[in-house]
Write an enzyme that holds these catalytic residues in place. Structure first.
Site: not given
Ligand code: ADP
Ligand code: MG
Length: 310
Positions: A127, A9-10, A210, A272
């Site tokens: 979801k 997202g970022n 994704k 992820k």
């Molecule tokens: P993106 O938008 O890049 O797909 P998400 O916001 O869905 O990312 O996922 C990334 C986030 O996951 C991080 O910013 C963090 O807040 C969260 N997170 C949850 N569990 C963990 C973990 N074990 N280690 C690192 N981050 C984590």
């Molecule tokens: Mg995000």
């Protein structure tokens, strides 16, 4: 070296998740500058991206304009955001490549992902998407067949299926473009979910994760590495606790155990980790989870959470 890079997202919204056009363009410029730096090395790159906030905005338009123009289904929202984000990412990448005197051709592929019409998600959606609504408005949509859930203080939210991606139907086009030297944007938002019925493809009301879409596309285009670029440099153990510990190099079976122990939140880091593990298990190659600013090191050196075969 062929790299599948999944952008979070970022890369498309500002730090607070705002998705005005100027926010999306600015975020894309920062992200694509990192990708241009990566392209200074001898690598082939396939990019994919999330589309949650963008689809969310389209759903609000659907809702508010329904009495004037016909609402479009969720799969159409996916197709529209793939095109718009591909356009924004290509413009930003072209500018960054130009500033570095690099000359690469770019293409975006509107990408369909096949899912199973009998995926359990269709009977039990999980979801959350779109904006929160008050109960009375949500109930009207429930009468129209949608699933909405009471999320307490904030109101009600729509739930849709998040089915398993089975096949990236347009992967052959992506592969042909990479082999012709293009940098390709594909499978945005995990791909447009479609089912095959009576010999025809039909879009469905669902969203595909994704990162799981990226893992599948990475396999189908024979990528050497899958890099999941997000807003944290590592996956960590004990996330959110004082003794949180970053995970560096790790064997796939070990990080699977951490996942089973509940270290990775289901709506964020969980998919992820799952995506990277699936890629490593299927190919015996390498998967990395790291932040956008570390992608060059993730590919050429060692940084982030690097998942390796056992
Ligand atoms: P993106 O938008 O890049 O797909 P998400 O916001 O869905 O990312 O996922 C990334 C986030 O996951 C991080 O910013 C963090 O807040 C969260 N997170 C949850 N569990 C963990 C973990 N074990 N280690 C690192 N981050 C984590
Ligand atoms: Mg995000």
């Amino acid at each position: 070296m062929r790299v599948m890079l999944a952008l979070g997202g970022n890369a498309m919204t500002n730090a607070e998740g705002r998705a005005r056009p100027e926010d999306q363009i600015a975020a894309a410029e920062t992200a694509m500058d990192a990708v241009a730096e990566l392209l200074e090395h001898d690598v082939e790159v396939v990019l994919t991206h999330g589309n949650g906030p963008q689809v969310g905005n389209l759903l609000v338009k659907n809702e508010l304009a329904a009495s004037v123009v016909p609402p479009v289904p969720l799969d159409w929202c996916g197709a529209q955001t793939q095109a718009t984000l591909g356009f924004v990412l290509m413009n930003a990448l072209e500018a960054s490549l130009g500033a570095r005197d690099l000359d690469r051709q770019l293409a975006t592929v509107v990408t369909r992902t096949r899912v199973d019409p009998d995926d359990p998600g269709f009977t039990r959606p999980t979801k959350p998407i779109g904006r929160y609504l008050p109960e009375d408005q949500a109930k009207v949509l429930v009468e129209h067949g949608e699933t909405w859930e009471d999320r307490g203080e904030k109101g009600w939210r729509r739930l849709v299926a998040s089915p398993e991606p089975l096949e990236i139907l347009d992967a052959p086009a992506v592969l042909a473009l990479i082999e012709a030297g293009f940098v390709v944007v594909a499978a945005g938002g995990g791909g447009i979910p479609v089912v095959r019925e009576d010999g025809r493809l039909r879009g469905v009301e669902a969203v595909i994760d994704k990162d799981l879409g990226a893992a599948l596309l990475a396999r189908m285009v024979d990528a050497d590495t899958l890099v999941v670029a997000t807003d944290v440099p590592h996956a960590v153990l004990g996330y959110g606790t004082p003794d949180a510990q970053p995970i560096g190099r790790v064997a796939v079976s070990t990080i699977r155990e951490y996942a089973a122990d509940g270290h990775f939140a289901s709506g964020s880091m969980g998919p992820k980790v799952d995506a990277v593990c699936r890629f490593v298990e299927a190919t015996g190659r390498r998967g990395v989870i790291t932040s956008l600013s570390h992608i060059v090191d993730a590919v050429t050196g060692e940084t982030g959470t690097v998942v390796l075969p056992d």
